[in-house]
Design a protein around this motif. Structure first.
Motif, PDB file in Angstrom:
ATOM      1  N   LYS A 159       0.848  -1.197   0.000  1.00 60.41           N
ATOM      2  CA  LYS A 159       0.000   0.000   0.000  1.00 60.41           C
ATOM      3  C   LYS A 159       0.881   1.244   0.000  1.00 60.41           C
ATOM      4  CE  LYS A 159      -2.598  -1.911   3.363  1.00 60.41           C
ATOM      5  NZ  LYS A 159      -3.656  -2.075   4.365  1.00 60.41           N
ATOM      6  N   SER A 180      -8.724  -0.130  -4.114  1.00 63.00           N
ATOM      7  CA  SER A 180      -8.879  -0.926  -2.896  1.00 63.00           C
ATOM      8  C   SER A 180     -10.281  -1.518  -2.880  1.00 63.00           C
ATOM      9  CB  SER A 180      -8.662  -0.018  -1.677  1.00 63.00           C
ATOM     10  OG  SER A 180      -8.973  -0.683  -0.475  1.00 63.00           O
ATOM     11  N   TYR A 189      -7.226  -0.827   1.923  1.00 61.17           N
ATOM     12  CA  TYR A 189      -6.780   0.299   2.744  1.00 61.17           C
ATOM     13  C   TYR A 189      -7.713   0.454   3.937  1.00 61.17           C
ATOM     14  CZ  TYR A 189      -3.412   1.918  -0.772  1.00 61.17           C
ATOM     15  OH  TYR A 189      -2.337   2.015  -1.635  1.00 61.17           O
TER      16      TYR A 189
END
Ligand code: PLP
Length: 405
Positions: A159, A180, A189
């Motif tokens: 990420k 995401s 996330y």
């Protein structure tokens, strides 16, 4: 036309020559040929649910044909469908969207394409965390914009952080792509992560394109939605979503983009001169998907994905030299294969890259995986687990045998 001219090969545009073919489609094409030749290939390449489209949606498609809903619709989709999508968006984000803020497209892929076309000028920069979904890069290039790749690694669960974004931001930064749950990593996330990205976004003149195509396929409570975390940035956000994954409707080609009216109108204008709208039949079926309670079907599908994820992550981690994080969404795992590179494998072969490894596994084990190079992270590979558990078990068994000396 003179004979000499007629025999010359057709000149292709620079634009078309700049585009790379999709790695996953190339692997699938090769697998198709091998299967046609009778080879029992197991493909972990597929990016679509192996479940059928729910019956109620299929019935709506049949009804659309029977009642002659087979004509042009408004460009950007029927108003009833856009209203239904608006209600779904409101349930998801708490924000209201008018039909004029939504355009219905041929899959989410076309929405993304239109977003880059409508929002980017030559030289604009688009921030793309790697590993990334393959089409982002090519679509950005087609808009004459410049993809700025931000590398991530397993230590941050692949990420991107606000600090990294700040490092890559320039006056030409135009769009940041947030995906995401992610394809290819399956990572999601959290609220805290999005909070800090929102802080970065508030102090920079960027548009957030949030690709939420896997939003219903999550296995964790900690999945956070961008606009729930940063509703104040709705005017700078384009939401991309669609029915392909949630309702197992990849072939129906329905996606949408939602955002500020000016941006969506610009996208719809380009759409009006290119595809106009997706099939009227698919739009009618999509309306049923959004107006019928299909939560049972979706829960069943997501439950099956979760069971397969648990199995495949554990099994991959048992292979020497392979290490795999636990993804929290989508239907992909993205294991690290660096431990098997440079080592003699079962066929007496030594692979130096995951591109070579993918070739080796296809030839030696008759198993298709997509090498990480295609997603901007060599050393890794993507395996979809959108295939039956039996096939997953057989396929991972073959990989294990092929990787053991
Ligand atoms: N975005 C991501 C991250 C995807 O993985 C896909 C499909 O694989 C799409 C968008 C496009 O989906 P579709 O055009 O089928 O709606």
């Amino acid at each position: 036309m003179s004979e000499a001219v007629a025999s010359r090969p057709l000149r292709l545009s620079q634009r078309s020559r700049n585009v790379s073919p999709s790695a996953s489609l190339s692997v699938e094409a090769r697998i198709g040929e091998m299967r046609a030749a009778g080879e029992p290939v197991i493909s972990f390449g597929v990016g679509e649910p192996d479940f059928p489209t729910p019956e109620a949606i299929k019935e709506a498609g049949r009804q659309a044909i029977n009642t002659n809903l087979t004509k042009y619709t408004p460009a950007g989709g029927t108003v009833v469908l856009r209203k239904a999508i608006g209600r779904q968006l409101e349930a998801d984000t708490g924000l209201s969207y008018k039909p004029s803020q939504i355009t219905v497209t041929n899959g989410a892929k076309e929405s993304l394409y239109l977003a880059f076309q409508a929002l980017c000028d030559a030289g604009d920069e688009v921030l793309v965390p790697a590993p990334y979904w393959v089409s982002y890069l090519e679509q950005i290039k087609l808009a004459e914009a410049t993809p700025i790749i931000i590398p991530t690694d397993a230590a941050s669960d692949f990420k991107v952080t606000a600090a990294q974004l700040a490092l890559y931001t320039t006056p030409r930064s135009r769009i940041f792509i947030l995906n995401s749950p992610s394809n290819p990593t399956g990572m999601v996330y959290t609220e805290a992560e999005l909070q800090s990205i929102a802080e970065w976004a508030r102090s920079n003149d960027v548009i957030i394109v949030t690709d939420e195509i896997y939003d219903r396929i999550t296995f964790t409570e900690s999945y956070a939605r961008w606009l729930r975390v940063a509703p104040d940035l709705a005017d700078r956000t384009i939401v991309i979503n669609g029915l392909s994954k949630t309702f197992a409707m990849t072939g129906w080609r329905i996606g949408y983009a939602a955002g500020p009216e000016g941006a969506v109108r610009a996208m719809a204008k380009i759409q009006g001169h290119s595809t106009s709208h997706p099939s009227s039949i698919s739009q009618h079926a999509a309306l049923t998907a959004y107006t019928t309670d299909l939560s049972e079907e979706i829960t069943r599908m997501v439950g099956a994905f979760q069971g397969r994820r648990d199995w495949i992550v554990a099994a991959l981690n048992e292979i020497e030299g392979v290490s795999c994080l636990v993804p929290d969404g989508a239907f992909y795992v993205f294991p690290d294969f660096r431990g098997v590179l440079g080592r003699e494998l079962a066929g007496g072969v030594v692979c130096q890259s995951t591109a070579q490894l993918a070739e080796y596994l296809l030839d030696q084990a008759k198993v298709g995986i997509i090498h990480g190079e295609a997603f901007g992270l060599p050393g890794y590979a993507r395996l979809s687990y959108a295939l039956s558990l039996d096939k997953i078990q057989e396929g991972v068994g073959r990989i294990k045998a092929a990787l053991t000396a």
